[in-house]
Design a protein around this motif. Structure first.
Motif, PDB file in Angstrom:
ATOM      1  N   GLN A  57       0.727  -1.110  -0.112  1.00  0.00           N
ATOM      2  CA  GLN A  57       0.004   0.056   0.072  1.00  0.00           C
ATOM      3  C   GLN A  57       0.776   1.103  -0.081  1.00  0.00           C
ATOM      4  OE1 GLN A  57      -3.659   0.683   0.120  1.00  0.00           O
ATOM      5  NE2 GLN A  57      -2.623   2.520  -0.586  1.00  0.00           N
TER       6      GLN A  57
ATOM      7  N   ALA B 141      -4.368   6.714   1.727  1.00  0.00           N
ATOM      8  CA  ALA B 141      -4.069   5.841   1.055  1.00  0.00           C
ATOM      9  C   ALA B 141      -4.208   6.008  -0.577  1.00  0.00           C
ATOM     10  CB  ALA B 141      -4.953   4.496   1.635  1.00  0.00           C
TER      11      ALA B 141
ATOM     12  N   THR C   9      -4.062   4.969  -4.576  1.00  0.00           N
ATOM     13  CA  THR C   9      -4.214   3.640  -5.498  1.00  0.00           C
ATOM     14  C   THR C   9      -3.742   3.981  -6.868  1.00  0.00           C
ATOM     15  OG1 THR C   9      -6.548   4.196  -6.397  1.00  0.00           O
ATOM     16  CG2 THR C   9      -6.523   2.995  -4.681  1.00  0.00           C
TER      17      THR C   9
END
Length: 400
Positions: free
Chosen positions: A262, A273, A275
């Motif tokens: 992550q 977080a 992506t």
């Protein structure tokens, strides 16, 4: 007549050696264009051919230190080293059939982005320099060169085609250089020099260069994340793949947890977080300082209503660490806080505090402000906690 024949034999040998020396000088001038075995005598070339063809008297090295060894009738001890060199006693005669390629940053960037190089170790055409892609995304160079006195190598049999100046020295004007190690030795007329450096050249970036306003960088299997004040970008093989339009402060950072694969973006107050497709999820906010161990754990520290608190991703509630806190500092080893009566240090490593479930013991360092002790401890960061304990012991002994 026998003496005359010996004279002509000696003349031929001297002539051949002169040609070999000329070849060595040519190699030094243009190593990439030289044949690394051109300076060898016919006898040495024959020994090398025997090894390459699997003939002759070469045997596997019983010690395991080298690939093969050979003792000749004239007292010479030859070996084939594991890094691919033909060596006689202390003379490195020539490299074997090793694959070489340009190691200058521009060539590496082009080959990496074209898929022609995967970042594994590459050897320069002059056999002096190796380079590989380091885990942090920089280029890691190692340069080696051997020098021989006339007494140690009167026939000039040793390889002398090394570049005089490592290729990364001239590149340092474009990409910052950090020296990792430097070693030299001299024994019996043979000098050996080796040095290793990191070059801040990042192969995923179009030109391998960071912008001046870059806050942090993180290299991952997804590509290279670059954090800037107004945005964070993801590059792979020279192409911009994604952009997150998020403002970050100077003490922000982008980081990767290897345990979960992550990637996180810490703006200086908020943790997201990320992506690779451009999404982001807010994980925590109001974090004044972030701890990250580079592998599998991160934690946040914040002051709320004069109470220093610890945030952990797997905990619902913040852990109070100290009250009456005016300010604090999170170092590599020590956590400092300032109260009305002076400065305190946690009697535990920051790495331990980040995973602990109990509040630490506080060491009173003295009445000076936090910055005073921070400067003292930062001068020796590897021993910061031990230094803090010594300061606390002095403060305690001076108390009436």
């Amino acid at each position: 007549m026998r003496y005359l024949a010996e004279f002509f034999s000696l003349f031929l040998i001297v002539t051949m050696l002169s040609v070999s020396v000329a070849a060595v000088d040519s190699a030094a001038a243009d190593p990439a264009a030289a044949e690394p075995t051109a300076h060898l005598t016919p006898e040495l070339s024959a020994l090398l051919d025997d090894y390459l063809d699997g003939t002759g008297d070469w045997v596997t090295d019983p010690t395991g230190n080298d690939l093969a060894v050979l003792d000749t009738d004239d007292g010479g001890h030859y070996r084939i080293t594991r890094d691919g060199w033909l060596v006689r006693d202390q003379l490195y005669l020539c490299p074997l059939e090793q694959s070489t390629a340009p190691v200058d940053p521009a060539s590496l960037i082009a080959d990496y982005q074209a898929g022609l190089w995967d970042g594994s170790t590459r050897l320069s055409p002059d056999y002096s320099t190796t380079v590989r892609l380091a885990a942090d995304g920089r280029l890691y160079y190692t340069y080696q060169r051997r020098f021989y006195s006339e007494a140690a190598d009167p026939q000039h049999l040793a390889y002398r085609g090394y570049a005089e100046d490592p290729v990364y020295r001239s590149a340092a004007a474009t990409w910052p250089l950090t020296e990792a190690s430097n070693y030299s030795s001299r024994s019996d007329g043979v000098s050996f020099h080796t040095e290793s450096v990191y070059l801040d050249c990042y192969l995923d970036l179009p030109q391998g260069q960071l912008a001046a306003e870059t806050i942090s960088i993180c290299v991952t299997p997804d590509g290279t994340y670059v954090q800037q004040p107004q945005r964070t970008e993801l590059y792979r093989c020279g192409e911009l793949k994604q952009t997150w339009w998020v403002y970050s402060q100077d003490h922000g950072r982008v980081l990767r947890l290897t345990s979960s694969s992550q990637t996180y973006l810490y703006t200086g107050t908020t943790l997201y977080a990320l992506t690779p497709t451009g999404g982001k999820e807010r994980v925590a906010q109001g974090i004044d300082a972030l701890y990250f161990n580079g592998e599998d754990h991160l934690a946040g520290f914040k002051v709320s209503r004069s109470t220093l608190q610890l945030w952990q991703p797997d905990q619902d509630d913040l852990l109070p660490l100290a009250d009456s806190v005016r300010s604090f500092y999170l170092g590599d080893q020590v956590l400092l806080l300032e109260r009305n009566d002076g400065t305190y240090a946690a009697d535990a490593y920051v790495s331990h505090l980040a995973v602990a479930q109990t509040a630490p013991t506080w060491l009173y360092l003295g009445a000076e402000p936090l910055d005073y002790y921070r400067g003292y401890l930062d001068a020796d960061p590897l021993n910061a906690l031990a230094q803090a304990r010594q300061l606390a012991a002095r403060a305690d002994s001076s108390t009436p």
